[in-house]
Scaffold this motif. Structure first.
Motif, PDB file in Angstrom:
ATOM      1  N   THR A 182       0.844  -1.194   0.000  1.00 16.59           N
ATOM      2  CA  THR A 182       0.000   0.000   0.000  1.00 16.59           C
ATOM      3  C   THR A 182       0.877   1.241   0.000  1.00 16.59           C
ATOM      4  O   THR A 182       1.753   1.401   0.841  1.00 16.59           O
ATOM      5  CB  THR A 182      -0.933   0.012   1.224  1.00 16.59           C
ATOM      6  N   THR A 183       0.631   2.114  -0.958  1.00 18.82           N
ATOM      7  CA  THR A 183       1.445   3.327  -1.096  1.00 18.82           C
ATOM      8  C   THR A 183       0.951   4.411  -0.138  1.00 18.82           C
ATOM      9  O   THR A 183      -0.183   4.362   0.353  1.00 18.82           O
ATOM     10  CB  THR A 183       1.376   3.871  -2.533  1.00 18.82           C
ATOM     11  N   ASP A 184       1.800   5.394   0.098  1.00 18.34           N
ATOM     12  CA  ASP A 184       1.406   6.527   0.932  1.00 18.34           C
ATOM     13  C   ASP A 184       0.194   7.236   0.334  1.00 18.34           C
ATOM     14  O   ASP A 184      -0.699   7.691   1.062  1.00 18.34           O
ATOM     15  CB  ASP A 184       2.565   7.517   1.088  1.00 18.34           C
ATOM     16  N   GLU A 185       0.148   7.319  -0.980  1.00 18.26           N
ATOM     17  CA  GLU A 185      -0.990   7.958  -1.646  1.00 18.26           C
ATOM     18  C   GLU A 185      -2.280   7.207  -1.340  1.00 18.26           C
ATOM     19  O   GLU A 185      -3.322   7.817  -1.081  1.00 18.26           O
ATOM     20  CB  GLU A 185      -0.751   8.011  -3.159  1.00 18.26           C
ATOM     21  N   GLN A 186      -2.228   5.889  -1.371  1.00 23.04           N
ATOM     22  CA  GLN A 186      -3.416   5.093  -1.067  1.00 23.04           C
ATOM     23  C   GLN A 186      -3.848   5.292   0.388  1.00 23.04           C
ATOM     24  O   GLN A 186      -5.034   5.421   0.670  1.00 23.04           O
ATOM     25  CB  GLN A 186      -3.155   3.617  -1.347  1.00 23.04           C
ATOM     26  N   TRP A 187      -2.882   5.309   1.312  1.00 24.95           N
ATOM     27  CA  TRP A 187      -3.213   5.546   2.721  1.00 24.95           C
ATOM     28  C   TRP A 187      -3.845   6.925   2.890  1.00 24.95           C
ATOM     29  O   TRP A 187      -4.818   7.085   3.628  1.00 24.95           O
ATOM     30  CB  TRP A 187      -1.974   5.437   3.613  1.00 24.95           C
ATOM     31  N   ASP A 188      -3.286   7.913   2.191  1.00 20.64           N
ATOM     32  CA  ASP A 188      -3.820   9.275   2.279  1.00 20.64           C
ATOM     33  C   ASP A 188      -5.257   9.340   1.756  1.00 20.64           C
ATOM     34  O   ASP A 188      -6.116  10.004   2.345  1.00 20.64           O
ATOM     35  CB  ASP A 188      -2.935  10.264   1.508  1.00 20.64           C
ATOM     36  N   ARG A 189      -5.537   8.642   0.656  1.00 20.21           N
ATOM     37  CA  ARG A 189      -6.899   8.615   0.105  1.00 20.21           C
ATOM     38  C   ARG A 189      -7.863   7.951   1.081  1.00 20.21           C
ATOM     39  O   ARG A 189      -8.983   8.431   1.300  1.00 20.21           O
ATOM     40  CB  ARG A 189      -6.926   7.880  -1.232  1.00 20.21           C
ATOM     41  N   MET A 190      -7.438   6.840   1.693  1.00 24.85           N
ATOM     42  CA  MET A 190      -8.297   6.163   2.659  1.00 24.85           C
ATOM     43  C   MET A 190      -8.555   7.048   3.876  1.00 24.85           C
ATOM     44  O   MET A 190      -9.685   7.128   4.368  1.00 24.85           O
ATOM     45  CB  MET A 190      -7.676   4.835   3.088  1.00 24.85           C
ATOM     46  N   ALA A 191      -7.521   7.728   4.346  1.00 26.84           N
ATOM     47  CA  ALA A 191      -7.694   8.631   5.492  1.00 26.84           C
ATOM     48  C   ALA A 191      -8.655   9.751   5.151  1.00 26.84           C
ATOM     49  O   ALA A 191      -9.506  10.128   5.975  1.00 26.84           O
ATOM     50  CB  ALA A 191      -6.337   9.184   5.921  1.00 26.84           C
ATOM     51  N   ALA A 192      -8.560  10.293   3.947  1.00 28.28           N
ATOM     52  CA  ALA A 192      -9.469  11.352   3.514  1.00 28.28           C
ATOM     53  C   ALA A 192     -10.907  10.839   3.461  1.00 28.28           C
ATOM     54  O   ALA A 192     -11.844  11.550   3.857  1.00 28.28           O
ATOM     55  CB  ALA A 192      -9.041  11.898   2.156  1.00 28.28           C
ATOM     56  N   MET A 193     -11.089   9.621   2.990  1.00 29.89           N
ATOM     57  CA  MET A 193     -12.431   9.033   2.935  1.00 29.89           C
ATOM     58  C   MET A 193     -13.003   8.858   4.340  1.00 29.89           C
ATOM     59  O   MET A 193     -14.192   9.132   4.578  1.00 29.89           O
ATOM     60  CB  MET A 193     -12.386   7.687   2.208  1.00 29.89           C
ATOM     61  N   VAL A 194     -12.179   8.433   5.269  1.00 31.86           N
ATOM     62  CA  VAL A 194     -12.640   8.261   6.647  1.00 31.86           C
ATOM     63  C   VAL A 194     -12.997   9.612   7.262  1.00 31.86           C
ATOM     64  O   VAL A 194     -14.044   9.748   7.908  1.00 31.86           O
ATOM     65  CB  VAL A 194     -11.568   7.534   7.497  1.00 31.86           C
ATOM     66  N   ARG A 195     -12.135  10.603   7.056  1.00 33.47           N
ATOM     67  CA  ARG A 195     -12.429  11.942   7.582  1.00 33.47           C
ATOM     68  C   ARG A 195     -13.747  12.473   7.021  1.00 33.47           C
ATOM     69  O   ARG A 195     -14.557  13.046   7.737  1.00 33.47           O
ATOM     70  CB  ARG A 195     -11.284  12.907   7.280  1.00 33.47           C
ATOM     71  N   GLN A 196     -13.970  12.251   5.732  1.00 35.94           N
ATOM     72  CA  GLN A 196     -15.211  12.719   5.106  1.00 35.94           C
ATOM     73  C   GLN A 196     -16.414  11.975   5.683  1.00 35.94           C
ATOM     74  O   GLN A 196     -17.449  12.580   5.959  1.00 35.94           O
ATOM     75  CB  GLN A 196     -15.154  12.535   3.595  1.00 35.94           C
ATOM     76  N   ALA A 197     -16.284  10.685   5.862  1.00 35.44           N
ATOM     77  CA  ALA A 197     -17.388   9.906   6.418  1.00 35.44           C
ATOM     78  C   ALA A 197     -17.719  10.369   7.834  1.00 35.44           C
ATOM     79  O   ALA A 197     -18.891  10.486   8.203  1.00 35.44           O
ATOM     80  CB  ALA A 197     -17.035   8.420   6.414  1.00 35.44           C
ATOM     81  N   ILE A 198     -16.697  10.639   8.623  1.00 38.37           N
ATOM     82  CA  ILE A 198     -16.927  11.128   9.985  1.00 38.37           C
ATOM     83  C   ILE A 198     -17.599  12.495   9.952  1.00 38.37           C
ATOM     84  O   ILE A 198     -18.546  12.756  10.702  1.00 38.37           O
ATOM     85  CB  ILE A 198     -15.596  11.169  10.777  1.00 38.37           C
ATOM     86  N   ALA A 199     -17.138  13.363   9.072  1.00 36.43           N
ATOM     87  CA  ALA A 199     -17.689  14.721   8.976  1.00 36.43           C
ATOM     88  C   ALA A 199     -19.147  14.711   8.544  1.00 36.43           C
ATOM     89  O   ALA A 199     -19.922  15.565   8.978  1.00 36.43           O
ATOM     90  CB  ALA A 199     -16.851  15.561   8.010  1.00 36.43           C
TER      91      ALA A 199
END
Length: 68
Positions: free
Chosen positions: A44-61
């Protein structure tokens, strides 16, 4: 070897050959699964981790956290 593993092996040694093979199959499958997950995480690349983190942040928001 840990004390817990020694206890488990002590109990396992009392089982029939059929039960031993069943437990061996489960252990080997679990180890193989762990190896596959380790490989997937390593790939898993850093870019993929960053995209997943962004998706989680959006879902929480947005309150859409039932699948997280």
């Amino acid at each position: 070897m840990t004390e817990l593993l020694k206890q488990a092996i002590s109990q396992i040694e009392k089982l029939s050959d059929v039960q031993l093979d069943a437990i061996a199959t489960l252990i080997l499958a679990q180890l193989q699964d762990e190896q596959k997950w380790d490989a997937r995480f390593a790939e898993t690349t850093d870019e993929q981790w960053d995209r997943m983190a962004a998706m989680v942040r959006q879902a929480i928001a947005t309150g859409e956290t039932r699948y997280i």
